[in-house]
Design an enzyme around this catalytic site. Structure first.
Site, PDB file in Angstrom:
ATOM      1  N   ARG A  24       0.841  -1.185   0.000  1.00 27.37           N
ATOM      2  CA  ARG A  24       0.000   0.000   0.000  1.00 27.37           C
ATOM      3  C   ARG A  24       0.882   1.242   0.000  1.00 27.37           C
ATOM      4  O   ARG A  24       1.900   1.310   0.703  1.00 27.37           O
ATOM      5  CB  ARG A  24      -0.932   0.024   1.229  1.00 27.37           C
ATOM      6  CG  ARG A  24      -2.052  -1.008   1.174  1.00 27.37           C
ATOM      7  CD  ARG A  24      -3.062  -0.683   0.091  1.00 27.37           C
ATOM      8  NE  ARG A  24      -4.179  -1.627   0.041  1.00 27.37           N
ATOM      9  CZ  ARG A  24      -4.208  -2.720  -0.707  1.00 27.37           C
ATOM     10  NH1 ARG A  24      -3.151  -3.025  -1.456  1.00 27.37           N
ATOM     11  NH2 ARG A  24      -5.269  -3.507  -0.719  1.00 27.37           N
ATOM     12  N   GLU A  42      -2.344   7.370  -5.340  1.00 26.57           N
ATOM     13  CA  GLU A  42      -2.595   6.658  -6.596  1.00 26.57           C
ATOM     14  C   GLU A  42      -4.050   6.659  -7.052  1.00 26.57           C
ATOM     15  O   GLU A  42      -4.320   6.487  -8.244  1.00 26.57           O
ATOM     16  CB  GLU A  42      -2.124   5.208  -6.481  1.00 26.57           C
ATOM     17  CG  GLU A  42      -2.942   4.338  -5.548  1.00 26.57           C
ATOM     18  CD  GLU A  42      -2.413   2.906  -5.503  1.00 26.57           C
ATOM     19  OE1 GLU A  42      -3.208   1.999  -5.776  1.00 26.57           O
ATOM     20  OE2 GLU A  42      -1.232   2.708  -5.189  1.00 26.57           O
ATOM     21  N   HIS A  97       0.216  -0.424  -9.693  1.00 29.87           N
ATOM     22  CA  HIS A  97      -0.492  -1.364  -8.824  1.00 29.87           C
ATOM     23  C   HIS A  97      -0.928  -2.609  -9.607  1.00 29.87           C
ATOM     24  O   HIS A  97      -2.100  -2.986  -9.606  1.00 29.87           O
ATOM     25  CB  HIS A  97      -1.709  -0.683  -8.182  1.00 29.87           C
ATOM     26  CG  HIS A  97      -2.094  -1.283  -6.861  1.00 29.87           C
ATOM     27  ND1 HIS A  97      -2.628  -0.552  -5.838  1.00 29.87           N
ATOM     28  CD2 HIS A  97      -2.040  -2.556  -6.397  1.00 29.87           C
ATOM     29  CE1 HIS A  97      -2.880  -1.334  -4.798  1.00 29.87           C
ATOM     30  NE2 HIS A  97      -2.527  -2.559  -5.115  1.00 29.87           N
TER      31      HIS A  97
END
Length: 327
Positions: free
Chosen positions: A229, A258, A290
């Site tokens: 994360r 993000e 991601h």
């Protein structure tokens, strides 16, 4: 047949959800879930949501008023969900594990790319530049890697690193008993690791775990990998440490800001995120969007488990993947 509203749809999501879905009328929407798009769930008793949706109190309240009874997260993390707002209103289900190897393999792949300058070599040779200047890396054999978080992904990475004959040390708030993992305290890990890889969830205890203070404790020239994360790392402090040469480089598949950028094509955007722009411009940083989870096996398992979670809910069965709301 229960109606399910599927938010934040990408083309690669549909294949396996269509394959496993036998009991629901699923409506796929490209829109991210937030308080403005929640109205799309009107007439649905359940929704399927992703990690970069915004399930804050306002969104939860709207969904509840619309008659939504269950939110099936097609991800492991739930830090984007206001669990207190959902308490006694909507059940929250997640996919706690879908393919630990996909993330662990990606983490080491990112580091190999950065360390051995594979991405630069690819670009140079396409321009017919075959010079090896500036392409020196280092062997992984004998180096020390510190794994922060020893869940399933952390354990997978430990096995991979042992295959490279690396020295592996680990830190976890809840060390596993009867394990051959070499646990150390956080300061010892920071001081002795040539590479540090983050594999812990985002909680109040882990937010900004990597900050100005902890970066200064790291071995000079060490590298950091984050596939967990973005908010595990304080971005301003990371950028400063990279500029000052305190650390050797960073492999980032996540970024704390993000949600406004990742999973979307923003190439035409004029006004850009200054911190994100700084990171992508640095020669000792690899930043991806991601995607560490993105393998066919992972997508298959995500769909299978998400549908099973819904089957358990509507079948009044035990909810083995329910996100427990404390208090």
């Amino acid at each position: 047949m229960e109606k399910i509203c599927f938010f934040n749809t990408k083309s690669y999501d549909i294949k396996w959800f269509d394959h496993y879905n036998k009991n629901y009328e699923i409506k796929f929407y490209e829109s991210r879930l937030n308080k403005n798009s929640a109205i799309l769930a009107s007439g649905s008793s359940g929704i399927i949501s992703f990690v970069n949706d915004n399930l804050d109190k306002d969104t939860i309240d709207i969904l509840y008023e619309l008659g939504v009874k269950v939110i099936a997260l097609r991800c492991a993390g739930y830090n984007h969900v206001d669990l207190n707002a959902a308490k006694d209103k909507i059940k929250i289900l997640n996919v706690p594990s879908y393919s630990p190897s996909s993330v662990a393999e990606y983490a080491i792949g990112m580091f190999l790319t950065l360390n051995r300058k594979i991405h630069k070599a690819y670009t140079k040779t396409r321009d017919y530049n075959f010079s090896l200047n500036g392409m020196v890396g280092f062997d992984l054999k004998g180096k020390t890697i510190g794994i922060i978080g020893t869940g399933k992904i952390g354990e997978e990475l430990i096995d991979i690193c042992k295959g490279f004959k690396m020295n592996v040390i680990a830190y976890d708030l809840f060390p596993k008993k009867d394990s051959d993992i070499q646990y150390v305290d956080l300061n010892t890990l920071l001081n002795n690791s040539d590479i540090i890889s983050l594999h812990c969830p985002l909680t109040k205890d882990t937010k900004y775990l990597i900050n100005k203070e902890t970066l200064q404790k790291m071995k000079k020239g060490a590298y950091i990998i984050n596939t967990s994360r973005g908010e595990l790392i304080e971005t301003d402090s990371l950028i400063s440490a990279l500029k000052d040469g305190l650390i050797g480089g960073a492999c980032l598949d996540v970024y704390e800001g993000e949600k406004d950028f990742f999973y979307e094509d923003k190439s035409d955007l004029i006004k850009r995120d200054d911190k994100l722009s700084a990171l992508v411009s640095m020669p000792n940083v690899i930043l991806t969007s991601h995607q560490a989870f993105l393998t066919d096996e992972a997508l298959k398992n995500i769909a299978k488990i998400t549908i099973q979670n819904l089957d358990d809910f509507y079948g009044n069965k035990k909810l083995k993947n329910e996100v427990k709301i404390k208090g």
